[in-house]
Design a protein around this motif. Structure first.
Motif, PDB file in Angstrom:
ATOM      1  N   TYR A  97      -3.274  -5.201   4.189  1.00 17.51           N
ATOM      2  CA  TYR A  97      -2.530  -6.378   4.641  1.00 17.51           C
ATOM      3  C   TYR A  97      -2.823  -7.689   3.916  1.00 17.51           C
ATOM      4  O   TYR A  97      -1.931  -8.530   3.823  1.00 17.51           O
ATOM      5  CB  TYR A  97      -2.740  -6.587   6.147  1.00 17.51           C
ATOM      6  N   THR A  98      -4.031  -7.917   3.447  1.00 15.13           N
ATOM      7  CA  THR A  98      -4.322  -9.265   2.946  1.00 15.13           C
ATOM      8  C   THR A  98      -4.663  -9.335   1.462  1.00 15.13           C
ATOM      9  O   THR A  98      -4.038 -10.093   0.737  1.00 15.13           O
ATOM     10  CB  THR A  98      -5.464  -9.919   3.762  1.00 15.13           C
ATOM     11  N   VAL A  99      -5.636  -8.581   0.986  1.00 17.69           N
ATOM     12  CA  VAL A  99      -6.124  -8.748  -0.385  1.00 17.69           C
ATOM     13  C   VAL A  99      -5.370  -7.879  -1.391  1.00 17.69           C
ATOM     14  O   VAL A  99      -4.759  -8.383  -2.332  1.00 17.69           O
ATOM     15  CB  VAL A  99      -7.645  -8.466  -0.462  1.00 17.69           C
ATOM     16  N   VAL A 100      -5.424  -6.575  -1.217  1.00 19.13           N
ATOM     17  CA  VAL A 100      -4.863  -5.659  -2.221  1.00 19.13           C
ATOM     18  C   VAL A 100      -3.348  -5.825  -2.392  1.00 19.13           C
ATOM     19  O   VAL A 100      -2.863  -5.771  -3.535  1.00 19.13           O
ATOM     20  CB  VAL A 100      -5.265  -4.200  -1.923  1.00 19.13           C
ATOM     21  N   PRO A 101      -2.563  -6.071  -1.341  1.00 18.65           N
ATOM     22  CA  PRO A 101      -1.121  -6.273  -1.573  1.00 18.65           C
ATOM     23  C   PRO A 101      -0.806  -7.426  -2.535  1.00 18.65           C
ATOM     24  O   PRO A 101       0.190  -7.381  -3.253  1.00 18.65           O
ATOM     25  CB  PRO A 101      -0.559  -6.569  -0.180  1.00 18.65           C
ATOM     26  N   LEU A 102      -1.660  -8.435  -2.574  1.00 18.04           N
ATOM     27  CA  LEU A 102      -1.440  -9.555  -3.490  1.00 18.04           C
ATOM     28  C   LEU A 102      -1.499  -9.115  -4.945  1.00 18.04           C
ATOM     29  O   LEU A 102      -0.905  -9.759  -5.819  1.00 18.04           O
ATOM     30  CB  LEU A 102      -2.448 -10.665  -3.233  1.00 18.04           C
ATOM     31  N   LEU A 103      -2.190  -8.002  -5.221  1.00 19.55           N
ATOM     32  CA  LEU A 103      -2.277  -7.503  -6.591  1.00 19.55           C
ATOM     33  C   LEU A 103      -0.912  -7.087  -7.140  1.00 19.55           C
ATOM     34  O   LEU A 103      -0.697  -7.097  -8.349  1.00 19.55           O
ATOM     35  CB  LEU A 103      -3.263  -6.339  -6.679  1.00 19.55           C
ATOM     36  N   PHE A 104       0.015  -6.726  -6.263  1.00 19.78           N
ATOM     37  CA  PHE A 104       1.383  -6.419  -6.692  1.00 19.78           C
ATOM     38  C   PHE A 104       1.963  -7.621  -7.428  1.00 19.78           C
ATOM     39  O   PHE A 104       2.518  -7.498  -8.519  1.00 19.78           O
ATOM     40  CB  PHE A 104       2.225  -6.057  -5.462  1.00 19.78           C
ATOM     41  N   TYR A 105       1.814  -8.789  -6.835  1.00 13.88           N
ATOM     42  CA  TYR A 105       2.356 -10.013  -7.410  1.00 13.88           C
ATOM     43  C   TYR A 105       1.544 -10.475  -8.614  1.00 13.88           C
ATOM     44  O   TYR A 105       2.101 -10.932  -9.614  1.00 13.88           O
ATOM     45  CB  TYR A 105       2.444 -11.108  -6.349  1.00 13.88           C
ATOM     46  N   VAL A 106       0.233 -10.323  -8.539  1.00 12.32           N
ATOM     47  CA  VAL A 106      -0.634 -10.682  -9.665  1.00 12.32           C
ATOM     48  C   VAL A 106      -0.253  -9.841 -10.887  1.00 12.32           C
ATOM     49  O   VAL A 106      -0.126 -10.364 -12.000  1.00 12.32           O
ATOM     50  CB  VAL A 106      -2.124 -10.490  -9.304  1.00 12.32           C
ATOM     51  N   GLY A 107      -0.070  -8.553 -10.670  1.00 14.06           N
ATOM     52  CA  GLY A 107       0.311  -7.666 -11.768  1.00 14.06           C
ATOM     53  C   GLY A 107       1.662  -8.027 -12.355  1.00 14.06           C
ATOM     54  O   GLY A 107       1.834  -8.067 -13.577  1.00 14.06           O
ATOM     55  N   MET A 108       2.626  -8.305 -11.490  1.00 12.78           N
ATOM     56  CA  MET A 108       3.957  -8.666 -11.962  1.00 12.78           C
ATOM     57  C   MET A 108       3.913  -9.953 -12.783  1.00 12.78           C
ATOM     58  O   MET A 108       4.494 -10.030 -13.867  1.00 12.78           O
ATOM     59  CB  MET A 108       4.925  -8.830 -10.780  1.00 12.78           C
ATOM     60  N   VAL A 109       3.215 -10.953 -12.267  1.00  8.43           N
ATOM     61  CA  VAL A 109       3.098 -12.228 -12.979  1.00  8.43           C
ATOM     62  C   VAL A 109       2.394 -12.006 -14.320  1.00  8.43           C
ATOM     63  O   VAL A 109       2.833 -12.524 -15.356  1.00  8.43           O
ATOM     64  CB  VAL A 109       2.369 -13.284 -12.129  1.00  8.43           C
ATOM     65  N   ALA A 110       1.316 -11.228 -14.319  1.00 10.62           N
ATOM     66  CA  ALA A 110       0.570 -10.987 -15.558  1.00 10.62           C
ATOM     67  C   ALA A 110       1.445 -10.304 -16.607  1.00 10.62           C
ATOM     68  O   ALA A 110       1.415 -10.685 -17.791  1.00 10.62           O
ATOM     69  CB  ALA A 110      -0.676 -10.148 -15.270  1.00 10.62           C
ATOM     70  N   LEU A 111       2.218  -9.311 -16.203  1.00 10.96           N
ATOM     71  CA  LEU A 111       3.058  -8.588 -17.154  1.00 10.96           C
ATOM     72  C   LEU A 111       4.156  -9.475 -17.734  1.00 10.96           C
ATOM     73  O   LEU A 111       4.382  -9.494 -18.949  1.00 10.96           O
ATOM     74  CB  LEU A 111       3.658  -7.343 -16.489  1.00 10.96           C
ATOM     75  N   VAL A 112       4.839 -10.215 -16.891  1.00 13.40           N
ATOM     76  CA  VAL A 112       5.918 -11.082 -17.383  1.00 13.40           C
ATOM     77  C   VAL A 112       5.345 -12.255 -18.173  1.00 13.40           C
ATOM     78  O   VAL A 112       5.914 -12.659 -19.196  1.00 13.40           O
ATOM     79  CB  VAL A 112       6.849 -11.539 -16.238  1.00 13.40           C
ATOM     80  N   ALA A 113       4.199 -12.766 -17.758  1.00 14.21           N
ATOM     81  CA  ALA A 113       3.550 -13.846 -18.516  1.00 14.21           C
ATOM     82  C   ALA A 113       3.151 -13.351 -19.900  1.00 14.21           C
ATOM     83  O   ALA A 113       3.293 -14.077 -20.894  1.00 14.21           O
ATOM     84  CB  ALA A 113       2.335 -14.373 -17.762  1.00 14.21           C
ATOM     85  N   ARG A 114       2.670 -12.116 -19.975  1.00 15.88           N
ATOM     86  CA  ARG A 114       2.315 -11.537 -21.283  1.00 15.88           C
ATOM     87  C   ARG A 114       3.535 -11.476 -22.185  1.00 15.88           C
ATOM     88  O   ARG A 114       3.461 -11.772 -23.382  1.00 15.88           O
ATOM     89  CB  ARG A 114       1.709 -10.147 -21.069  1.00 15.88           C
TER      90      ARG A 114
END
Length: 173
Positions: A97-114
């Motif tokens: 519910y709190t920490v690991v789900p945020l990694l979905f967005y972190v990963g998406m941002v990292a990939l598009v930022a790359r």
């Protein structure tokens, strides 16, 4: 649609909405793989991919729990104690519910930022992905706006070919 009556779940809109979210997660797993390839692999793209997958799995668990709680509950009031019981299980709250789900967005941002750093997509694509990731944290009612922004952010990706990876930027390796 769920929430127009002042409460979220249970019911048809709750269930259908969560099923659509689950279907979208399956598509995002494929999208993350393509983004990683388009970004040329490497440490940053692979880390973004791994983070996105971990977040997607956590979100899939969350949505599945939400659907089950919805089916087991007669009304919105009955959902609360069921969610509390699930969240009382050790590690469930941070993992699902709190920490690991945020990694979905972190990963998406990292990939598009790359891709933006490699000039494969415009800078504003990465900015829109970041904004859409923050919107649900402000209010779940902003999820449709976030979806529209994500669609707009991904338009430049339509012209990219996965077999043409971006050159590695030394700063991000």
């Amino acid at each position: 649609m769920d929430g127009f009556d002042g409460s979220r779940g249970p019911g048809l809109a709750w269930t259908v909405g969560h099923l659509f979210f689950l279907a979208a997660l399956v598509l995002f797993v494929r999208i993350f793989g393509r983004l990683r390839t388009m970004a040329g692999g490497g440490v940053t793209a692979t880390a973004g991919y791994a983070a996105g997958l971990a977040g997607a799995l956590a979100l899939a668990a969350q949505f599945t729990i939400d659907i089950v709680v919805g089916f087991l509950s007669a009304d919105h009031g009955a959902m609360g104690p069921r969610f509390e019981a699930v969240k009382a299980i050790p590690w469930v709250e941070p993992v699902v519910y709190t920490v690991v789900p945020l990694l979905f967005y972190v990963g998406m941002v990292a990939l598009v930022a790359r891709l933006a750093v490699g000039r494969r997509v415009p800078w504003w694509s990465a900015a829109l992905v970041l904004v859409q990731a923050v919107l649900p944290l402000v209010s779940k009612d902003l999820i449709p706006l976030g979806a529209a922004l994500l669609l707009l952010a991904f338009v430049p990706l339509l012209r990219l070919r996965p077999e043409q990876p971006v050159a590695h930027a030394p700063v991000l390796r």
